[in-house]
Design a protein around this motif. Sequence first.
Motif: not given
Length: 90
Positions: A18-29
């Motif tokens: 979940g933390a990995d996915l959150r980091e990817v999403a943050r970078k994308s945003c």
Amino acid sequence: MPKYVIEREFPGADRLTGADLREVARKSCDVLREMGPRITWQQSYVTENKIYCVYIADDEKAILEHAEKGGFPVDRISRVTAVIDGSTAD
């Protein structure tokens, strides 16, 4: 604006936390905010070794720019020409 499905090779994608996915999403945003309204991320689907992302964008160039700025792989970009679901049969 056109809708696109982006296929990204991402070995082990299904093991992202979940933390990995959150980091990817943050970078994308972060990149999306920088690029402005010409590109919007709708959602992504994580599978065993790939991530499929749905974007609305001016063109494929915007998709590639987002990927380059975010450091995301892009293996295939497909423009959506129609959407169907169970209600299409009615």
